[in-house]
Design an enzyme around this catalytic site. Structure first.
Site, PDB file in Angstrom:
ATOM      1  NE  ARG A 110     -37.479 -18.397 -12.028  1.00  0.00           N
ATOM      2  CZ  ARG A 110     -38.512 -17.543 -12.079  1.00  0.00           C
ATOM      3  NH1 ARG A 110     -38.454 -16.387 -11.445  1.00  0.00           N
ATOM      4  NH2 ARG A 110     -39.600 -17.853 -12.756  1.00  0.00           N
ATOM      5  CG  HIS A 137     -40.636 -18.827 -17.741  1.00  0.00           C
ATOM      6  ND1 HIS A 137     -40.707 -19.888 -16.850  1.00  0.00           N
ATOM      7  CD2 HIS A 137     -41.135 -17.743 -17.075  1.00  0.00           C
ATOM      8  CE1 HIS A 137     -41.214 -19.464 -15.711  1.00  0.00           C
ATOM      9  NE2 HIS A 137     -41.481 -18.171 -15.817  1.00  0.00           N
ATOM     10  CD  GLN A 140     -45.715 -17.228 -17.052  1.00  0.00           C
ATOM     11  OE1 GLN A 140     -45.123 -17.106 -15.993  1.00  0.00           O
ATOM     12  NE2 GLN A 140     -47.015 -16.989 -17.169  1.00  0.00           N
ATOM     13  CG  ASP A 228     -41.682 -10.789 -19.863  1.00  0.00           C
ATOM     14  OD1 ASP A 228     -42.021 -10.344 -18.746  1.00  0.00           O
ATOM     15  OD2 ASP A 228     -40.755 -11.608 -20.004  1.00  0.00           O
ATOM     16  CB  CYS A 267     -44.965 -14.142 -17.562  1.00  0.00           C
ATOM     17  SG  CYS A 267     -43.524 -13.053 -17.618  1.00  0.00           S
ATOM     18  NE  ARG A 295     -45.846 -20.416 -13.896  1.00  0.00           N
ATOM     19  CZ  ARG A 295     -44.704 -19.851 -13.514  1.00  0.00           C
ATOM     20  NH1 ARG A 295     -44.607 -18.530 -13.455  1.00  0.00           N
ATOM     21  NH2 ARG A 295     -43.629 -20.575 -13.226  1.00  0.00           N
TER      22      ARG A 295
HETATM   23  N1   CP Z   1     -43.859 -15.303 -14.049  1.00  0.00           N
HETATM   24  C1   CP Z   1     -42.944 -15.746 -13.181  1.00  0.00           C
HETATM   25  O1   CP Z   1     -42.195 -16.706 -13.464  1.00  0.00           O
HETATM   26  O2   CP Z   1     -42.918 -15.069 -12.011  1.00  0.00           O
HETATM   27  P1   CP Z   1     -41.845 -15.178 -10.847  1.00  0.00           P
HETATM   28  O3   CP Z   1     -40.556 -14.603 -11.386  1.00  0.00           O
HETATM   29  O4   CP Z   1     -42.396 -14.379  -9.722  1.00  0.00           O
HETATM   30  O5   CP Z   1     -41.655 -16.631 -10.498  1.00  0.00           O
HETATM   31  N1  NVA Z   2     -38.390 -12.292 -18.909  1.00  0.00           N
HETATM   32  C1  NVA Z   2     -38.527 -12.219 -17.480  1.00  0.00           C
HETATM   33  C2  NVA Z   2     -39.525 -13.208 -16.996  1.00  0.00           C
HETATM   34  C3  NVA Z   2     -39.783 -13.168 -15.521  1.00  0.00           C
HETATM   35  C4  NVA Z   2     -40.746 -14.205 -15.070  1.00  0.00           C
HETATM   36  C5  NVA Z   2     -37.194 -12.460 -16.820  1.00  0.00           C
HETATM   37  O1  NVA Z   2     -36.462 -13.361 -17.265  1.00  0.00           O
HETATM   38  O2  NVA Z   2     -36.863 -11.746 -15.879  1.00  0.00           O
END
Ligand code: CP
Ligand code: NVA
Length: 314
Positions: A110, A137, A140, A228, A267, A295
Site C-alpha cells: 500500500r 484499489h 477492494q 467514498d 469501502c 475483504r
Molecule cells: N477499505 C480499506 O482499504 O480500508 P483500510 O484503509 O482500513 O485498509
Molecule cells: N479513497 C480512499 C480509500 C481508502 C480505503 C483513500 O485512498 O484514502
C-alpha cells in the site's frame, strides 16, 4: 523460472479469473461458516507460505483482512510498516523487492505513487499485490463484486451509481465495468471526475461508463450506489472541494431514486455527514460491513490466483 503473477490492477487477472475468484471466495466463505476466524480452511492451500504486507499508508481493513486471509489459507503474514522498516529510511524499492523475494512468498504494498508498486513488481521474483495506490484499489473491488454477487445480483448488466470524488476506488470500479460488462454512472462535480482516458478504456473493453454532473441521473434505477471519502489519504482537506462535492452526498432521497432493493456500498473508512448521511449509512440498504468482511474472502482468492492455486486458473 516462470514469471510471478502480479495483481496490480484488475486487468492483470482479467474477467474470467475474477469470475473464478468470486466463485472460490463464495465457496470458501460458505464452507468455513462456524469456524473460529483464525482457524484454517480444511484444505489449508497456502500452508507454509508467508505474505509480506508493506504499508506506506494507514490501514485497518486491508491489514487485518490480509493477515486473517493468510491464517485461513494455512499461511502467515508479516506486517511491515514503512515507518519501522528501512524503506522508511530511504532503502530503495528495487533492493526491498530483491530482499523480500528471498524471504516471503508474496508481497502486498500500500503506497502513494502507483509507479512504486510497478517498480516493486518489476524487481520482485514473487507475486506483488496492489493493496491501494493513489491510482487504484483492485482488492477492494473484488470484495465489492463479491458483496454484490452473494446477494444474487449478476454482474453483466448491473447498474452501478458512483456519487462523489473521482478517486482510486472509482478507478477500479470503472476498470471492473469493462472486465465484467456492467454499467457505471458516475456523478461528480466538474474538476473532480474520473480521467477521461480511464473511462474510454473501460468502454472499449465492453463496459458502459458515463459521467454526469447530476447525482439524480446517476442514481435513477441503480442496483448499487457507491461512494467514498471526499478526502483520500495523502490529500489535504480542501474547503473548495468539499463545497463542490456537497450536492453529491448519498442521501435517503437519492436512494429512493435507485431500485427498491438497491445496495449501498462504501469501502470505509466513512465520514458520515459528508459523503453519506447517517440514515443511509445505518439503514437497511447499507451493506458496508458485509463488504468489509468480504475483504477477507476476496483476498483469499486473490492470493490463491497469484500463487497459481486457484482452481481453473492455475
Ligand atoms: N477499505 C480499506 O482499504 O480500508 P483500510 O484503509 O482500513 O485498509
Ligand atoms: N479513497 C480512499 C480509500 C481508502 C480505503 C483513500 O485512498 O484514502
Amino acid at each position: 523460472m516462470t514469471a510471478a503473477r502480479h495483481f496490480l490492477s484488475l486487468s492483470d487477472a482479467g474477467g474470467d479469473a475474477i469470475t473464478a475468484m468470486l466463485a472460490d471466495a463464495l465457496d470458501r466463505k460458505t464452507a468455513r461458516r462456524g469456524l473460529p476466524r483464525g482457524a484454517a480452511d480444511n484444505d489449508a492451500p497456502l500452508a507454509g507460505h508467508v505474505l509480506g504486507l508493506v504499508f506506506e499508508k494507514s490501514s485497518t481493513r486491508t491489514r487485518v483482512s490480509f493477515d486473517i486471509a493468510m491464517r485461513q489459507l494455512g499461511g502467515t503474514a508479516l506486517v511491515l510498516d514503512s515507518a519501522t522498516t528501512q524503506l522508511g529510511r530511504g532503502e530503495s524499492i528495487k533492493d526491498t523487492a530483491r530482499v523480500l523475494s528471498r524471504m516471503v512468498d508474496v508481497i502486498a504494498l500500500r503506497t502513494d505513487d502507483h509507479a512504486k508498486v510497478e517498480e516493486l513488481a518489476h524487481y520482485a521474483d514473487v507475486p506483488v499485490i496492489n493493496s491501494l495506490t493513489d491510482l487504484s484499489h483492485p482488492c477492494q473491488i473484488v470484495a465489492d463484486l463479491l458483496t454484490v454477487v452473494e446477494r444474487g445480483k449478476p454482474l453483466p448488466g448491473l447498474q452501478v451509481a458512483w456519487l462523489g470524488d473521482g478517486n482510486n476506488v472509482l478507478y477500479s470500479v470503472i476498470e471492473a465495468a469493462g472486465l465484467m460488462q456492467f454499467t457505471v454512472r458516475v456523478a461528480s462535480p466538474a474538476g473532480y471526475g474520473p480521467d477521461e482516458a480511464v473511462v474510454a478504456l473501460a468502454n472499449r473493453a465492453g463496459g458502459n461508463v458515463t459521467v454526469t454532473a447530476d447525482p439524480q441521473i446517476a442514481a435513477k434505477g441503480a442496483d448499487v450506489v457507491i461512494t467514498d471519502t471526499w478526502t483520500s489519504m495523502g490529500q489535504s482537506h480542501e474547503e473548495q472541494k468539499l463545497r463542490a462535492l456537497a450536492p453529491f452526498q448519498v442521501t435517503a432521497n437519492l436512494m429512493r431514486l435507485a431500485r427498491p432493493d438497491a445496495m449501498f456500498l462504501h469501502c470505509l473508512p466513512a465520514h458520515v455527514g459528508e459523503e453519506v448521511t447517517e440514515d443511509v449509512f445505518e439503514g437497511a440498504q447499507s451493506c458496508v460491513f458485509d463488504e468489509a468482511e468480504n475483504r477477507i474472502h476476496a483476498q483469499k482468492s486473490v492470493l490463491l490466483w497469484c500463487l497459481g492455486k486457484l482452481a481453473a486458473t492455475s
